[in-house]
Design a protein around this motif. Structure first.
Motif, PDB file in Angstrom:
ATOM      1  N   GLU A  64     -25.092  -7.124 -10.664  1.00 51.75           N
ATOM      2  CA  GLU A  64     -24.232  -7.104  -9.484  1.00 51.75           C
ATOM      3  C   GLU A  64     -23.571  -5.725  -9.420  1.00 51.75           C
ATOM      4  O   GLU A  64     -22.872  -5.327 -10.356  1.00 51.75           O
ATOM      5  CB  GLU A  64     -23.153  -8.180  -9.572  1.00 51.75           C
ATOM      6  CG  GLU A  64     -23.659  -9.598  -9.444  1.00 51.75           C
ATOM      7  CD  GLU A  64     -22.517 -10.593  -9.529  1.00 51.75           C
ATOM      8  OE1 GLU A  64     -21.771 -10.729  -8.547  1.00 51.75           O
ATOM      9  OE2 GLU A  64     -22.351 -11.200 -10.606  1.00 51.75           O
ATOM     10  N   SER A  65     -23.773  -5.031  -8.331  1.00 50.88           N
ATOM     11  CA  SER A  65     -23.235  -3.682  -8.163  1.00 50.88           C
ATOM     12  C   SER A  65     -22.138  -3.699  -7.113  1.00 50.88           C
ATOM     13  O   SER A  65     -22.357  -4.148  -5.978  1.00 50.88           O
ATOM     14  CB  SER A  65     -24.348  -2.718  -7.733  1.00 50.88           C
ATOM     15  OG  SER A  65     -23.794  -1.476  -7.345  1.00 50.88           O
ATOM     16  N   PHE A  66     -20.963  -3.177  -7.470  1.00 49.40           N
ATOM     17  CA  PHE A  66     -19.850  -3.144  -6.532  1.00 49.40           C
ATOM     18  C   PHE A  66     -19.903  -1.925  -5.616  1.00 49.40           C
ATOM     19  O   PHE A  66     -18.952  -1.648  -4.885  1.00 49.40           O
ATOM     20  CB  PHE A  66     -18.527  -3.225  -7.291  1.00 49.40           C
ATOM     21  CG  PHE A  66     -18.424  -4.466  -8.125  1.00 49.40           C
ATOM     22  CD1 PHE A  66     -18.356  -5.713  -7.526  1.00 49.40           C
ATOM     23  CD2 PHE A  66     -18.459  -4.412  -9.508  1.00 49.40           C
ATOM     24  CE1 PHE A  66     -18.299  -6.873  -8.279  1.00 49.40           C
ATOM     25  CE2 PHE A  66     -18.409  -5.553 -10.277  1.00 49.40           C
ATOM     26  CZ  PHE A  66     -18.320  -6.796  -9.669  1.00 49.40           C
ATOM     27  N   SER A  67     -21.023  -1.220  -5.651  1.00 48.68           N
ATOM     28  CA  SER A  67     -21.330  -0.142  -4.712  1.00 48.68           C
ATOM     29  C   SER A  67     -22.767  -0.355  -4.248  1.00 48.68           C
ATOM     30  O   SER A  67     -23.521  -1.108  -4.872  1.00 48.68           O
ATOM     31  CB  SER A  67     -21.176   1.228  -5.387  1.00 48.68           C
ATOM     32  OG  SER A  67     -22.061   1.324  -6.506  1.00 48.68           O
ATOM     33  N   PRO A  68     -23.180   0.282  -3.167  1.00 49.88           N
ATOM     34  CA  PRO A  68     -24.540   0.067  -2.673  1.00 49.88           C
ATOM     35  C   PRO A  68     -25.601   0.517  -3.678  1.00 49.88           C
ATOM     36  O   PRO A  68     -25.448   1.532  -4.359  1.00 49.88           O
ATOM     37  CB  PRO A  68     -24.591   0.932  -1.403  1.00 49.88           C
ATOM     38  CG  PRO A  68     -23.169   1.080  -0.981  1.00 49.88           C
ATOM     39  CD  PRO A  68     -22.367   1.111  -2.243  1.00 49.88           C
ATOM     40  N   ILE A  69     -26.682  -0.247  -3.767  1.00 48.05           N
ATOM     41  CA  ILE A  69     -27.846   0.131  -4.568  1.00 48.05           C
ATOM     42  C   ILE A  69     -28.703   1.080  -3.744  1.00 48.05           C
ATOM     43  O   ILE A  69     -29.047   0.785  -2.590  1.00 48.05           O
ATOM     44  CB  ILE A  69     -28.654  -1.107  -4.979  1.00 48.05           C
ATOM     45  CG1 ILE A  69     -27.851  -1.937  -5.989  1.00 48.05           C
ATOM     46  CG2 ILE A  69     -30.015  -0.721  -5.552  1.00 48.05           C
ATOM     47  CD1 ILE A  69     -27.649  -1.252  -7.338  1.00 48.05           C
ATOM     48  N   ARG A  70     -29.060   2.235  -4.342  1.00 53.24           N
ATOM     49  CA  ARG A  70     -29.805   3.265  -3.607  1.00 53.24           C
ATOM     50  C   ARG A  70     -30.966   3.764  -4.461  1.00 53.24           C
ATOM     51  O   ARG A  70     -30.982   3.605  -5.679  1.00 53.24           O
ATOM     52  CB  ARG A  70     -28.885   4.450  -3.291  1.00 53.24           C
ATOM     53  CG  ARG A  70     -27.632   4.114  -2.512  1.00 53.24           C
ATOM     54  CD  ARG A  70     -26.778   5.348  -2.307  1.00 53.24           C
ATOM     55  NE  ARG A  70     -26.259   5.858  -3.566  1.00 53.24           N
ATOM     56  CZ  ARG A  70     -25.036   5.639  -4.028  1.00 53.24           C
ATOM     57  NH1 ARG A  70     -24.205   4.911  -3.326  1.00 53.24           N
ATOM     58  NH2 ARG A  70     -24.638   6.148  -5.175  1.00 53.24           N
ATOM     59  N   SER A  71     -31.925   4.397  -3.798  1.00 56.70           N
ATOM     60  CA  SER A  71     -32.920   5.176  -4.527  1.00 56.70           C
ATOM     61  C   SER A  71     -32.264   6.470  -4.998  1.00 56.70           C
ATOM     62  O   SER A  71     -31.332   6.961  -4.354  1.00 56.70           O
ATOM     63  CB  SER A  71     -34.116   5.497  -3.623  1.00 56.70           C
ATOM     64  OG  SER A  71     -34.772   4.319  -3.215  1.00 56.70           O
ATOM     65  N   PRO A  72     -32.719   7.049  -6.111  1.00 49.54           N
ATOM     66  CA  PRO A  72     -32.093   8.269  -6.633  1.00 49.54           C
ATOM     67  C   PRO A  72     -32.109   9.400  -5.603  1.00 49.54           C
ATOM     68  O   PRO A  72     -33.134   9.661  -4.966  1.00 49.54           O
ATOM     69  CB  PRO A  72     -32.957   8.618  -7.849  1.00 49.54           C
ATOM     70  CG  PRO A  72     -33.541   7.314  -8.277  1.00 49.54           C
ATOM     71  CD  PRO A  72     -33.778   6.554  -7.013  1.00 49.54           C
ATOM     72  N   LYS A  73     -30.984  10.055  -5.463  1.00 50.81           N
ATOM     73  CA  LYS A  73     -30.853  11.110  -4.445  1.00 50.81           C
ATOM     74  C   LYS A  73     -31.858  12.237  -4.656  1.00 50.81           C
ATOM     75  O   LYS A  73     -32.349  12.828  -3.686  1.00 50.81           O
ATOM     76  CB  LYS A  73     -29.430  11.687  -4.464  1.00 50.81           C
ATOM     77  CG  LYS A  73     -28.341  10.712  -4.027  1.00 50.81           C
ATOM     78  CD  LYS A  73     -26.987  11.417  -3.994  1.00 50.81           C
ATOM     79  CE  LYS A  73     -25.867  10.461  -3.633  1.00 50.81           C
ATOM     80  NZ  LYS A  73     -25.600   9.475  -4.712  1.00 50.81           N
ATOM     81  N   ARG A  74     -32.182  12.535  -5.915  1.00 45.79           N
ATOM     82  CA  ARG A  74     -33.074  13.674  -6.169  1.00 45.79           C
ATOM     83  C   ARG A  74     -34.508  13.393  -5.727  1.00 45.79           C
ATOM     84  O   ARG A  74     -35.329  14.309  -5.699  1.00 45.79           O
ATOM     85  CB  ARG A  74     -33.038  14.062  -7.642  1.00 45.79           C
ATOM     86  CG  ARG A  74     -33.663  13.065  -8.578  1.00 45.79           C
ATOM     87  CD  ARG A  74     -33.599  13.586 -10.013  1.00 45.79           C
ATOM     88  NE  ARG A  74     -34.206  12.687 -10.971  1.00 45.79           N
ATOM     89  CZ  ARG A  74     -33.611  11.615 -11.473  1.00 45.79           C
ATOM     90  NH1 ARG A  74     -32.367  11.314 -11.079  1.00 45.79           N
ATOM     91  NH2 ARG A  74     -34.224  10.838 -12.337  1.00 45.79           N
ATOM     92  N   TYR A  75     -34.818  12.139  -5.405  1.00 43.77           N
ATOM     93  CA  TYR A  75     -36.153  11.802  -4.927  1.00 43.77           C
ATOM     94  C   TYR A  75     -36.223  11.696  -3.400  1.00 43.77           C
ATOM     95  O   TYR A  75     -37.273  11.343  -2.862  1.00 43.77           O
ATOM     96  CB  TYR A  75     -36.625  10.481  -5.544  1.00 43.77           C
ATOM     97  CG  TYR A  75     -36.862  10.559  -7.032  1.00 43.77           C
ATOM     98  CD1 TYR A  75     -37.487  11.658  -7.601  1.00 43.77           C
ATOM     99  CD2 TYR A  75     -36.474   9.520  -7.873  1.00 43.77           C
ATOM    100  CE1 TYR A  75     -37.710  11.735  -8.965  1.00 43.77           C
ATOM    101  CE2 TYR A  75     -36.699   9.585  -9.244  1.00 43.77           C
ATOM    102  CZ  TYR A  75     -37.315  10.697  -9.782  1.00 43.77           C
ATOM    103  OH  TYR A  75     -37.534  10.767 -11.141  1.00 43.77           O
TER     104      TYR A  75
END
Length: 385
Positions: A172-183
Motif C-alpha cells: 500500500e503506497s500513500f503516494s502514487p505508484i509510477r514508472s521510474p522517471k529515468r525511463y
C-alpha cells in the motif's frame, strides 16, 4: 505509467449533456488525484455515485507495531501466514512506515458479498500463487502467477479467484505508484532503454454496465479504519470512461533485465516507484561477462535505506537457504551481503533463475505483531561460517 485509455460510451465533449435512451442524464464523475493537478479519469454512471442508504460502525485495521525501532537483520517466513476465507481478513501487515505498508495475504475465497475501496493508498498486489480476475467499474483484468496489479486509490474493486490456494504480496503506497522517471521521456513515454514498454501493460477490458438497484456493501479504508457503506446502486454501473486513472497489470515475467560486463547495482532492477521508496524485480538473467567477474552481489552498507527482499521462486545466488514467500529485511545502518560460500560458488556461473521482488524504503520500517509471529529469530547469525 498508464497511457490514455477509454472503454464504453462517452459524449463527444466532457461536462456536456449525455443522455440515456429514456432521455434522462447519465451521471458524470471526475475521479482525480492530488487535487486537480495529477492523473484523472471521467466516468459516466447509470446512476449518481452518491446514493448512500446506510453507514455501519467503522473498525480498525491499523497495523499493531511490535518493534518501532530496531537494528537487526530480520527474516519472515511469509508462507506461514495462515490462510483465511475472506480477502480483507487474510491481509496481514508485516512491515510499515509512513510511506508504505507491506502485507501478506492468503485468501481462499472470492469477494462475493462486498466491494472494497482503499481511499488512503494505491495498492500493488503481487500474485505469487493463484489465478482469477480483478473486477472494477473500469473493466476487468485477468491475473495469474507473477502479475503486479496496480490499483489506484479510490478504485472500488472485487477480486474473483479461480483457485483456493492463493498467496499475495501487497504494497500500500500513500503516494502514487509510477514508472521510474529515468525511463520516461519528457512526454511520459517509456524510452528505448527501459526494461519494459507500454505494450507490456495490460489495461482493463470487457466493461460491463451493471444497471442494478438494491443494497450494495462497500468497505472503504481511510486512515486505518474500515467504514462499512451500503449504497443503493451497483458500483460497477459505468457506461463508459476515459482518462489516465485506472487499474492496470504488469507481469514480472515481462520485465527485461539489464545486465553488464560487471555486476550491476540494484537500481537496474527498478520497476515502480513511490515517494521515498522503490519496487524492483529480480528475474532470470545472464550473469556478468567480464572474465574475472564475480556474479554474487558484493557486501553493501545500507546507510540511507532499508532493504526488503521477497523471494518468489528459483535459485538465489547470494543465499542457498531461502524458501518461497520468505521476506528478508536488512535495515539501514549495518552492512549485509552474500551468505558464506556464495561468492566462490557464483564464480563461473553464466545465469540465474531467481525471481524476487525488492523494496527499498528511504525511511525505516517498523515490524508488526503479525510479522513477529512468523520471524526466524536466528537469521541475523546466518553470516557466520
Amino acid at each position: 505509467m498508464p497511457s490514455y485509455h477509454t472503454l464504453g460510451k462517452i459524449p463527444h465533449k466532457r461536462h456536456t449533456q449525455f443522455r440515456k435512451p429514456d432521455g434522462t442524464l447519465y451521471a458524470e464523475e471526475l475521479v482525480s488525484t492530488e487535487g486537480f493537478s495529477s492523473l484523472y479519469s471521467l466516468v459516466y454512471h447509470t446512476y449518481p455515485p452518491t446514493m448512500v442508504k446506510e453507514l455501519g460502525e467503522p473498525y480498525s485495521v491499523a497495523p499493531k507495531i511490535a518493534r518501532e525501532k530496531h537494528l537487526k537483520h530480520t527474516s519472515l517466513m511469509g508462507f506461514n501466514i495462515e490462510p483465511a476465507d475472506d480477502y480483507l481478513q487474510s491481509r496481514k501487515p508485516v512491515l510499515v512506515n509512513n510511506d508504505l505498508h507491506i502485507s501478506l495475504a492468503a485468501p481462499r475465497k472470492s469477494m462475493t458479498d462486498y466491494f472494497y475501496k482503499n481511499s488512503q493508498a494505491d495498492e500493488v498486489v503481487f500474485i505469487h500463487e493463484g489465478t482469477g480476475a480483478l473486477k472494477t467499474g473500469f473493466g476487468n483484468i485477468k491475473f495469474a502467477y507473477g502479475d503486479y496489479l496496480i490499483i489506484p486509490r479510490g478504485t472500488i474493486y472485487q477480486i474473483e479467484f479461480d483457485t483456493e490456494a492463493n498467496r499475495l504480496f501487497i504494497v500500500e503506497s500513500f503516494s502514487p505508484i509510477r514508472s521510474p522517471k529515468r525511463y520516461l521521456n519528457s512526454y511520459g513515454q517509456l524510452m528505448e532503454h527501459a526494461p519494459y514498454c507500454e505494450r507490456d501493460i495490460r489495461q482493463p477490458e470487457n466493461l460491463q454496465t451493471n444497471d442494478e438497484k438494491g443494497d450494495f456493501k462497500i468497505l472503504i479504508k481511510k486512515q486505518g479504519l474500515i467504514y462499512p457503506y451500503i449504497y443503493g446502486t451497483h458500483p460497477f454501473d459505468f457506461v463508459g470512461w476515459d482518462g489516465f486513472h485506472y487499474p492496470w497489470a504488469f507481469s514480472i515475467h515481462d520485465f527485461e533485465p539489464i545486465t553488464g560486463r560487471l555486476h550491476q547495482p540494484p537500481p537496474v532492477h527498478q520497476t515502480f516507484e513511490g515517494n521515498n521508496f522503490v519496487i524492483c524485480s529480480f528475474v532470470p538473467r545472464k550473469f556478468d561477462y567480464h572474465p574475472l567477474s564475480i556474479p554474487a552481489p558484493y557486501n553493501h552498507s545500507n546507510v540511507d535505506s532499508d532493504e526488503v527482499l521477497y523471494y518468489v521462486d528459483g535459485d538465489f545466488t547470494s543465499r542457498k537457504s531461502v524458501v518461497k514467500g520468505q521476506i528478508t529485511l536488512h535495515p539501514g545502518g549495518i552492512p549485509h551481503g552474500p551468505a558464506p560460500g556464495s561468492v566462490e560458488r557464483s564464480i563461473g556461473k553464466e545465469s540465474t533463475n531467481e525471481l524476487a521482488v525488492m523494496i527499498d524504503p528511504f525511511h525505516p520500517l517498523m515490524i508488526t505483531e503479525d510479522a513477529v509471529k512468523i520471524e526466524d529469530e536466528n537469521y541475523y547469525k546466518s553470516w557466520i561460517s
